[in-house]
Scaffold this active site. Structure first.
Site, short mmCIF file in Angstrom:
data_model
loop_
_atom_site.label_atom_id
_atom_site.label_comp_id
_atom_site.label_asym_id
_atom_site.label_seq_id
_atom_site.Cartn_x
_atom_site.Cartn_y
_atom_site.Cartn_z
N PRO A 85 -8.07 -14.01 -17.85
CA PRO A 85 -7.25 -13.17 -18.74
C PRO A 85 -7.30 -11.69 -18.34
CG PRO A 85 -8.76 -14.55 -20.02
CD PRO A 85 -9.14 -14.71 -18.59
N GLU A 112 -18.64 -18.60 -19.55
CA GLU A 112 -18.43 -17.21 -19.98
C GLU A 112 -17.74 -16.39 -18.90
OE1 GLU A 112 -19.07 -15.78 -23.15
OE2 GLU A 112 -19.05 -17.96 -23.32
N ARG A 150 8.18 -25.03 -6.44
CA ARG A 150 9.64 -25.23 -6.57
C ARG A 150 10.44 -24.20 -5.79
NH1 ARG A 150 12.28 -22.85 -10.40
NH2 ARG A 150 13.47 -24.65 -11.10
N ASP A 165 18.31 -20.35 -11.81
CA ASP A 165 17.15 -20.21 -12.70
C ASP A 165 17.19 -18.95 -13.55
OD1 ASP A 165 15.87 -22.44 -11.83
OD2 ASP A 165 14.32 -21.40 -10.68
N1 ADE Z 1 -8.59 -18.41 -17.93
C1 ADE Z 1 -8.74 -18.37 -19.26
N2 ADE Z 1 -7.67 -17.87 -19.86
C2 ADE Z 1 -6.78 -17.56 -18.87
C3 ADE Z 1 -5.48 -16.99 -18.85
N3 ADE Z 1 -4.85 -16.61 -19.96
N4 ADE Z 1 -4.88 -16.83 -17.65
C4 ADE Z 1 -5.52 -17.19 -16.52
N5 ADE Z 1 -6.74 -17.72 -16.47
C5 ADE Z 1 -7.38 -17.91 -17.65
#
Ligand code: ADE
Length: 254
Positions: A85, A112, A150, A165
């Site tokens: 994230p 974690e 793709r 697309d």
């Molecule tokens: N690992 C955990 N959450 C994630 C996300 N939102 N994007 C990429 N990898 C992740």
């Protein structure tokens, strides 16, 4: 293109690789995908891939050595991506950029997190698939692979080419209709039945602009619009101003 995935759940990828367009691309050898079990790169007898965090606290951290070993056996030049994230949000432009790579390595985090030295010294790029937290990078890896594969040459046939697309020209796709011509009293827009290809192309462009304006106005601001597109956009804005151009006007109810 070759894609290597480093994961503690390689079996999660089996159905993904065995169906549909991804399966076809593998059969044609347009792409070679290898899901590596991180545990195979742990040298101790318990095949340990994680350990307690220095400084204490909850959760476990993925150890650096197995990940390093897994990445080092992948041929150069390679782009090493860590799914997290913390990363830059994945989008269509990034998918096109990745589709040009020879070797893409996707490291799936779990627990974690991962030892910071992996992020700093081994990883070229951190990618997120959106502002939410998943349990690991496996689903994000599938999302990225599907978007990239793709785009590889000859993976999609003409009938579902990437040209139409959403995001192809920075806009959302136009609406689509199929038979029947009338369903529960709602008719397909007449222009699509007219056989006039010029008019159909204009309608599609206009509706693509309308969808984007209504649903993703942020994309309109960034899109590279030519003077004709700007005229269509002005028409749409005028229609909205007059309360026209809603779905009641576009799908003629009989
Ligand atoms: N690992 C955990 N959450 C994630 C996300 N939102 N994007 C990429 N990898 C992740």
């Amino acid at each position: 293109m070759r894609i290597d995935i480093i994961t503690i759940f390689p079996e999660l990828f089996n159905p993904f690789l065995q169906l549909g367009i991804v399966k076809k691309a593998l059969e044609k050898k347009t792409v070679d995908i290898r899901a590596h079990d991180l545990r195979n790169f742990a040298l101790d007898k318990h095949r340990m891939v994680d350990d307690y965090p220095y400084g204490g606290g909850p959760g476990m951290v993925l150890k650096p050595e197995p990940i390093w070993r897994a990445v080092e056996q992948i041929p150069q030049p390679r782009r090493v991506v860590f799914l997290t994230p913390h990363g830059r949000t994945f989008d269509q432009e990034k998918a096109w950029e990745m589709a040009q790579l020879k070797n893409l390595v996707l490291i799936c985090g779990r627990y974690e997190g991962v030892d910071e030295r992996v992020r700093e010294e081994l990883v070229d790029e951190e990618i997120s698939i959106g502002d939410y937290v998943l349990n690991g990078g496996e689903i994000p890896a599938m999302v990225i692979m599907e978007a990239v594969i793709r785009l590889l040459p000859e993976v999609l046939g003409d009938e579902d080419s990437v040209v139409g697309d959403s995001f192809y020209q920075g806009l959302l796709d136009h609406p689509h209709y199929t038979r029947p011509e009338e369903f529960k009293g709602y008719r397909v827009p007449g222009v699509l039945l007219s056989g006039d290809h010029k008019k159909i192309a204009r309608w599609r462009k206009k509706e693509s602009l309308r969808q984007t304006l209504l649903k993703r106005p942020d994309l309109i601001k960034k899109a590279n619009l030519d003077p004709e597109d700007r005229d269509l956009l002005a028409e749409i804005e005028a229609e909205i101003e007059e309360g026209l151009g809603g779905k009641e006007d576009r799908n003629e109810k009989c």
